[in-house]
Design an enzyme around this catalytic site. Sequence first.
Site, PDB file in Angstrom:
ATOM      1  N   ASP A 453     -36.558 -34.289 -72.078  1.00  0.00           N
ATOM      2  CA  ASP A 453     -37.437 -34.121 -70.922  1.00  0.00           C
ATOM      3  C   ASP A 453     -37.000 -35.035 -69.782  1.00  0.00           C
ATOM      4  OD1 ASP A 453     -39.600 -33.209 -69.462  1.00  0.00           O
ATOM      5  OD2 ASP A 453     -41.106 -33.730 -70.973  1.00  0.00           O
ATOM      6  N   ASP A 523     -44.367 -25.631 -67.380  1.00  0.00           N
ATOM      7  CA  ASP A 523     -45.581 -26.114 -68.045  1.00  0.00           C
ATOM      8  C   ASP A 523     -46.738 -25.150 -67.821  1.00  0.00           C
ATOM      9  OD1 ASP A 523     -44.460 -28.290 -69.198  1.00  0.00           O
ATOM     10  OD2 ASP A 523     -45.194 -29.742 -67.745  1.00  0.00           O
TER      11      ASP A 523
HETATM   12  C1  DGJ Z   1     -43.443 -32.373 -69.486  1.00  0.00           C
HETATM   13  C2  DGJ Z   1     -43.085 -31.203 -70.350  1.00  0.00           C
HETATM   14  O1  DGJ Z   1     -42.821 -30.085 -69.572  1.00  0.00           O
HETATM   15  C3  DGJ Z   1     -44.229 -30.955 -71.333  1.00  0.00           C
HETATM   16  O2  DGJ Z   1     -43.944 -29.824 -72.096  1.00  0.00           O
HETATM   17  C4  DGJ Z   1     -44.419 -32.172 -72.188  1.00  0.00           C
HETATM   18  O3  DGJ Z   1     -43.283 -32.374 -72.981  1.00  0.00           O
HETATM   19  C5  DGJ Z   1     -44.674 -33.380 -71.306  1.00  0.00           C
HETATM   20  N1  DGJ Z   1     -43.672 -33.533 -70.314  1.00  0.00           N
HETATM   21  C6  DGJ Z   1     -44.759 -34.632 -72.129  1.00  0.00           C
HETATM   22  O4  DGJ Z   1     -44.906 -35.741 -71.360  1.00  0.00           O
END
Ligand code: DGJ
Length: 699
Positions: A453, A523
Site C-alpha cells: 500500500d 477503496d
Molecule cells: C488503503 C487501502 O486502499 C485499503 O484497502 C486499506 O488497505 C487501507 N489503506 C489500510 O490502511
Amino acid sequence: MPSSTPSASGQNSAESRSSQGILVAETVIKIEAGDFELQFKTDESGRLLILSCGAWNSASGPDGWAYPPSGDGWVFEPALSVVHHDGNRSTDLRVEAIEKEGHLTTIHLFDPLYAFFVKLKFQAFPAYGVIEAWTEIQHQEPGEITLEAYASSSLDLGEGSFHLTQFCGDWADEAHVVEEPINRGIKIIDSKLGVRAHQFTAPWILVSNGPAQEESGEVLAGSLWWSGSFKFSVEKLPMNSVRLIAGINPFGSAINLPAGEIFATPKMTWAWSATGTGDLTRNLHRYVRNEVLREGNTERAILLNNWEATYFDFDEAKVISLFDGAKALGMELFLLDDGWFANKHPRSGDHQGLGDWEPNTEKLPNGIGILADVAQKKGLRFGLWFEPEMVNPKSALFEEHPDWVIKQPGRELELQRNQLTLDLSNPDVREFAFKVLDSALKETPGISYIKWDCNRYLTQPGSTYLSKKNQTHLQVDYVHGLYEVMERVKAAHPNVEIMMCSGGGGRVDYAALSFAHEVWPSDMTDPSRRIFIQWGFSYFMPAIATAAHVTKMGERPIKFAFDVAMSGRLGMDVDAEKLTLEEHAFAKKAIQNYKQIREIIQMGDLYRLESPYTGPRASLQLTLNNRSVVFAYATDGAPSQNLSLRALDPEASYQVREINRLDEDRDLGFISGKELLTSGLPIDALGTFGSQVFEVLPY
Ligand code: DGJ
C-alpha cells in the site's frame, strides 16, 4: 564525429553519410507489430521524421519531426529539452544509424554540434498490435548537461477529427471515462504527485478518430510504465496535425546528467486498432497477461480481506474466527490488512505506528507466524499488508530517523493521512524498506501474499540525502529507488504474490504491475459505483489483475455485490459471521460458481456490451474457448431487453443457464449461436441494483 553507436546494421552504409557522419540517405524505417505499424523516415538532411502511426499519416515537413528537441527550430511542446555543458539551450538531432535485432529497433540520433546522443528504442509485439517505445539519452560533453524535458515517446497523428479519452477521478472515485474532441492548442494530462501519482488520473489515454467506439473505428491506446509524476501532452498544431508526447513529468524534475551516464526513460506502451476499443482492449489484456503481469496465466485465489470487516479493531481470536468464516464460504486466501504492527505507538488507527513493523503484542501476542500456521492448517493461504514507503511522525522509526522523510527545510511538515513519505532516493532508506518485507517474509514463510500500500502523495518534495543541485532528481530517483526495492523483493521471494494498492488506484501503471499480480483499483466498493470504476479499468487492465471485493459498502443486495465483484478477481471484505443465513448461503453458492467460471473470467476475452455511461443497464461478456459468462447490471431500473452477444459460433448450439440466482439456477435451454448473436439473450426487467449472470456453454 558521432561515437555512441555500436556496429551499424546493413541499412547504415558508409556511402550514405555526410562528412559529419549523418545518415543522409532517405530511408524508411518500419516498426511492425501485426496490425499496428509505425513508420519513420530519414530525410535528405538526416533528420528523423514520423511518416505514419497505424493508418494515420503524420504531418509532412518539419511538423513531422520524430522526437522534437527544443531550441533549434521547434516551437511547440518539445519531446526533449537540453541545456548543454556550455549553456547552449538548443539541440539538433540527426540520424547516425538504425539497428534491428528481432523485434527491437534502435534509431541512433546525435547532435552534430555536441557529443550528445539519443537512442529511440521500439520493441514490437506483433501478437498483440503493441509497440513499446522509450529512449536512452547519453553524452560525452566536457561537463554536466541538464535535461529539462525527456519524453519516452512522441507521435504525430496527422490530421483527423481526433478525440481524447482520459481516465480520471480521485480517491474512491477512480477511472471516470472522459472523452473530448481534440481542438487547437495543447491539452496536458499529467500528475505532479510524485508518489501515489495516479490518484487523480491514470497514466493511460486513448486517442480515436471520431468518438471512440467499441466495435469500429481507429483508436490508439497509450500507457506509461511509470509510477511517479507523468505527463501526456496532446497538441493540435497550426497545420492541424495532432502531436502526442508522453513521459515522466519534467516539472520540477530537471536531470543533471554527467558524461557517460545513460538516462533511460520509462517505456510507453502504444497499441492501435482499426476496429474499435473492444479489439484494442482484448489485445492489451493478452499483452498484459503475457508480457507485463507476474504469472499472468495462473488462476488467482479467492481472497478474504479483513479491512472493511474490522478496520483496525481485531485481535488474534478475531482473525482466527475470520479464517473460519472464510473457509466455510469456500475462500482460499486470507489477507490481514493494516493494524497488525507497532508497539511503542501501537497501530490502533492511522495516526500512529506506521514504520514500526513488529507485530503488536497486545493484539497478536503470538505474532504473525502462528496466524499463518493456523490459516494453513485450516486450508487457507495467508497474506499480510505493508506500507513500506511511509511513516507516521508518531512512530519509533521517525523518532530515530527524522531525516529519512521527504520534506522541505524550514517548512512545517505537511501530513496526509497523518503520515510522511520515506525518501527512497536514499540507499539506507531503500535498504530499510527492503528489509521490512524481506525479514517478515523470511521469518514467516507461510506468508504467500502481500498487499503493498502507499497512502499519500508528495506535497513538499525535498530530500536531505540529495545535494542542493540535485534536489530536482528526487521524484525520478524515488521511483527508481522504489523499483529497486520491488525488484529485490521479487527476486528474493519469487513465490509471494503481490497486490499493488495505493489508497485504491493511486499506482496503476504497467511498471508497478510488472512487479505484482493484481491491483486494488479503488477503496470504493459500493457495487453501484464499482461498475463504473471497473469499466474504466477494463480498458487497460484485464480482469485477472482487477481485485474486486464484496463488501457491505452501500448496503446493496448481496447478489448485486457478488455479480459485480465476480467480473474481476473475486474477494470479500466481510465478516462471514455477520451475514444473515440467506446471505451466507448465497455467498457460499456464488463462490462455488466463481470457481466454475474463474478460468473464463480471469483468462478470457472481454466484450464490453453495454456501457453504464449510456443507459440504465451495463453488461459485459467474457469468453474463453467458446465458453462465455455474461453479466448484466442495472444502475437504474432497466426494462427487459435482449442482449446481443459476441464471439459465438453462429452454427453452434449453446446451453444457457442463469447462475448466481437467489433461488435455483435457471436453465434457458439450448439457444443457437446465431440467435444469441442476433436476437440476443433475454434479460429480465431489472430494478435498481438488479443483476443477472449467465453461463453460455457450447453444446
Ligand atoms: C488503503 C487501502 O486502499 C485499503 O484497502 C486499506 O488497505 C487501507 N489503506 C489500510 O490502511
